[in-house]
Design a protein around this motif. Structure first.
Motif, mmCIF file in Angstrom:
data_model
loop_
_atom_site.group_PDB
_atom_site.id
_atom_site.type_symbol
_atom_site.label_atom_id
_atom_site.label_comp_id
_atom_site.label_asym_id
_atom_site.label_seq_id
_atom_site.Cartn_x
_atom_site.Cartn_y
_atom_site.Cartn_z
ATOM 1 N N MET A 1 37.549 -15.640 21.754
ATOM 2 C CA MET A 1 38.831 -16.345 21.905
ATOM 3 C C MET A 1 38.788 -17.258 23.132
ATOM 4 O O MET A 1 38.307 -16.867 24.181
ATOM 5 N N PRO A 2 39.320 -18.457 22.977
ATOM 6 C CA PRO A 2 39.387 -19.349 24.154
ATOM 7 C C PRO A 2 40.388 -18.814 25.160
ATOM 8 O O PRO A 2 41.283 -18.038 24.819
ATOM 9 N N ASN A 3 40.221 -19.235 26.376
ATOM 10 C CA ASN A 3 41.159 -18.807 27.411
ATOM 11 C C ASN A 3 42.548 -19.364 27.131
ATOM 12 O O ASN A 3 42.700 -20.474 26.647
ATOM 13 N N GLU A 4 43.543 -18.594 27.451
ATOM 14 C CA GLU A 4 44.904 -19.115 27.433
ATOM 15 C C GLU A 4 45.050 -20.107 28.587
ATOM 16 O O GLU A 4 44.628 -19.831 29.713
ATOM 17 N N ILE A 5 45.642 -21.229 28.304
ATOM 18 C CA ILE A 5 45.796 -22.258 29.324
ATOM 19 C C ILE A 5 47.213 -22.184 29.888
ATOM 20 O O ILE A 5 48.176 -22.213 29.125
ATOM 21 N N PRO A 6 47.347 -22.080 31.231
ATOM 22 C CA PRO A 6 48.704 -22.066 31.813
ATOM 23 C C PRO A 6 49.440 -23.357 31.454
ATOM 24 O O PRO A 6 48.851 -24.445 31.495
ATOM 25 N N ARG A 7 50.694 -23.215 31.073
ATOM 26 C CA ARG A 7 51.450 -24.330 30.504
ATOM 27 C C ARG A 7 52.404 -24.969 31.508
ATOM 28 O O ARG A 7 52.984 -24.269 32.346
ATOM 29 N N LEU A 8 52.618 -26.281 31.354
ATOM 30 C CA LEU A 8 53.717 -26.933 32.063
ATOM 31 C C LEU A 8 55.033 -26.421 31.494
ATOM 32 O O LEU A 8 55.134 -26.173 30.293
ATOM 33 N N LYS A 9 56.024 -26.308 32.366
ATOM 34 C CA LYS A 9 57.345 -25.856 31.916
ATOM 35 C C LYS A 9 58.290 -27.050 31.829
ATOM 36 O O LYS A 9 58.356 -27.878 32.741
ATOM 37 N N LEU A 10 59.023 -27.092 30.728
ATOM 38 C CA LEU A 10 59.937 -28.213 30.512
ATOM 39 C C LEU A 10 60.963 -28.324 31.642
ATOM 40 O O LEU A 10 61.275 -29.422 32.099
ATOM 41 N N ASP A 11 61.451 -27.180 32.127
ATOM 42 C CA ASP A 11 62.420 -27.193 33.235
ATOM 43 C C ASP A 11 61.857 -27.918 34.452
ATOM 44 O O ASP A 11 62.550 -28.699 35.109
ATOM 45 N N ASP A 12 60.585 -27.632 34.761
ATOM 46 C CA ASP A 12 59.950 -28.266 35.921
ATOM 47 C C ASP A 12 59.818 -29.774 35.706
ATOM 48 O O ASP A 12 60.056 -30.568 36.621
ATOM 49 N N LEU A 13 59.412 -30.172 34.497
ATOM 50 C CA LEU A 13 59.269 -31.601 34.210
ATOM 51 C C LEU A 13 60.615 -32.303 34.313
ATOM 52 O O LEU A 13 60.710 -33.422 34.832
ATOM 53 N N GLN A 14 61.668 -31.637 33.843
ATOM 54 C CA GLN A 14 63.001 -32.249 33.889
ATOM 55 C C GLN A 14 63.478 -32.433 35.325
ATOM 56 O O GLN A 14 64.158 -33.401 35.638
ATOM 57 N N SER A 15 63.088 -31.521 36.220
ATOM 58 C CA SER A 15 63.521 -31.714 37.609
ATOM 59 C C SER A 15 62.582 -32.640 38.378
ATOM 60 O O SER A 15 63.017 -33.365 39.266
ATOM 61 N N ASP A 16 61.291 -32.670 38.000
ATOM 62 C CA ASP A 16 60.349 -33.572 38.673
ATOM 63 C C ASP A 16 60.559 -35.038 38.275
ATOM 64 O O ASP A 16 60.286 -35.937 39.070
ATOM 65 N N PHE A 17 60.959 -35.246 37.032
ATOM 66 C CA PHE A 17 61.089 -36.614 36.514
ATOM 67 C C PHE A 17 62.487 -36.778 35.914
ATOM 68 O O PHE A 17 62.658 -36.748 34.691
ATOM 69 N N PRO A 18 63.498 -36.974 36.765
ATOM 70 C CA PRO A 18 64.891 -36.974 36.293
ATOM 71 C C PRO A 18 65.112 -37.982 35.157
ATOM 72 O O PRO A 18 64.704 -39.140 35.273
ATOM 73 N N GLY A 19 65.716 -37.509 34.081
ATOM 74 C CA GLY A 19 66.064 -38.378 32.960
ATOM 75 C C GLY A 19 64.991 -38.466 31.886
ATOM 76 O O GLY A 19 65.305 -38.557 30.708
ATOM 77 N N VAL A 20 63.721 -38.442 32.303
ATOM 78 C CA VAL A 20 62.639 -38.757 31.360
ATOM 79 C C VAL A 20 62.524 -37.707 30.259
ATOM 80 O O VAL A 20 62.249 -38.027 29.104
ATOM 81 N N PHE A 21 62.743 -36.442 30.616
ATOM 82 C CA PHE A 21 62.540 -35.361 29.643
ATOM 83 C C PHE A 21 63.859 -34.757 29.144
ATOM 84 O O PHE A 21 63.874 -33.687 28.563
ATOM 85 N N ASP A 22 64.983 -35.482 29.374
ATOM 86 C CA ASP A 22 66.275 -34.901 29.018
ATOM 87 C C ASP A 22 66.410 -34.632 27.526
ATOM 88 O O ASP A 22 67.102 -33.700 27.122
ATOM 89 N N SER A 23 65.770 -35.463 26.694
ATOM 90 C CA SER A 23 65.885 -35.226 25.243
ATOM 91 C C SER A 23 64.588 -34.679 24.656
ATOM 92 O O SER A 23 64.377 -34.739 23.449
ATOM 93 N N ALA A 24 63.721 -34.161 25.512
ATOM 94 C CA ALA A 24 62.454 -33.593 25.023
ATOM 95 C C ALA A 24 62.726 -32.324 24.220
ATOM 96 O O ALA A 24 63.529 -31.486 24.625
ATOM 97 N N LYS A 25 62.069 -32.236 23.074
ATOM 98 C CA LYS A 25 62.260 -31.067 22.213
ATOM 99 C C LYS A 25 61.133 -30.057 22.393
ATOM 100 O O LYS A 25 61.324 -28.868 22.237
ATOM 101 N N TYR A 26 59.957 -30.570 22.705
ATOM 102 C CA TYR A 26 58.782 -29.707 22.623
ATOM 103 C C TYR A 26 57.734 -30.187 23.613
ATOM 104 O O TYR A 26 57.311 -31.344 23.567
ATOM 105 N N VAL A 27 57.347 -29.321 24.528
ATOM 106 C CA VAL A 27 56.286 -29.634 25.481
ATOM 107 C C VAL A 27 55.339 -28.447 25.513
ATOM 108 O O VAL A 27 55.750 -27.326 25.799
#
Ligand SMILES: [Zn+2]
Length: 162
Positions: A1-27
């Motif tokens: 099995m391949p290693n599990e890759i630690p994931r970016l969190k949508l909450d973090d992206l929304q606070s790091d990049f205000p507005g850009v990910f507000d309508s993101a459905k899936y990351v």
């Protein structure tokens, strides 16, 4: 099995990049690709202040970003990040390549450095570069990623499209 890759969190992206990910459905991408995403947004957002990312995921080992910006420069920044992801470890951001399982073998394609590839993945051989590598079509025109200059440049179509 391949290693599990630690994931970016949508909450973090929304606070790091205000507005850009507000309508993101899936990351669903690894933390190693954050610098590519940051570079994409740093280039694209000034060109398109209403830039919106709907979805980001990994496909065939590479980053895919869904963003319907009409601004060519912003779209080129998007495809540049996608193309560069095939060189960047999805876990740690170090130089890497897409680990492709041998024919007949069912396994995920993942872009990993030697350290983060499993022994199995390391045994699958080296980087393969298809004839479409580095090319992208935007608004009917072809572009190619110039690695030395780190920019997308207008280009003839790849050979199979001529
Ligand atoms: Zn790595």
């Amino acid at each position: 099995m391949p290693n599990e890759i630690p994931r970016l969190k949508l909450d973090d992206l929304q606070s790091d990049f205000p507005g850009v990910f507000d309508s993101a459905k899936y990351v669903d991408v690894g933390i190693g690709w954050l610098p590519l995403i940051r570079e994409f947004i740093a280039t694209a957002l000034p060109l398109d202040p209403s830039l919106s990312v709907m979805e980001m995921k990994q496909k065939w080992g590479c980053l895919r970003i869904w963003s319907d910006t009409p601004v060519i420069g912003a779209r080129l920044a998007k495809v540049k990040a996608e193309i560069k992801s095939s060189y960047v470890c999805e876990v740690c951001g170090e130089p890497a390549f897409v680990r492709r399982p041998p024919p007949g073998r069912y396994a995920w394609w993942q872009c990993l450095c030697d350290e983060h590839a499993s022994p199995d993945q390391r045994s699958w051989g080296t980087r393969l570069q298809g004839p479409m590598y580095g090319y992208a079509q935007v608004e009917g025109s072809w572009y190619r990623y110039d690695e030395d200059a780190d920019v997308m440049v207008p280009s003839e179509p790849p050979a199979r499209w001529r």
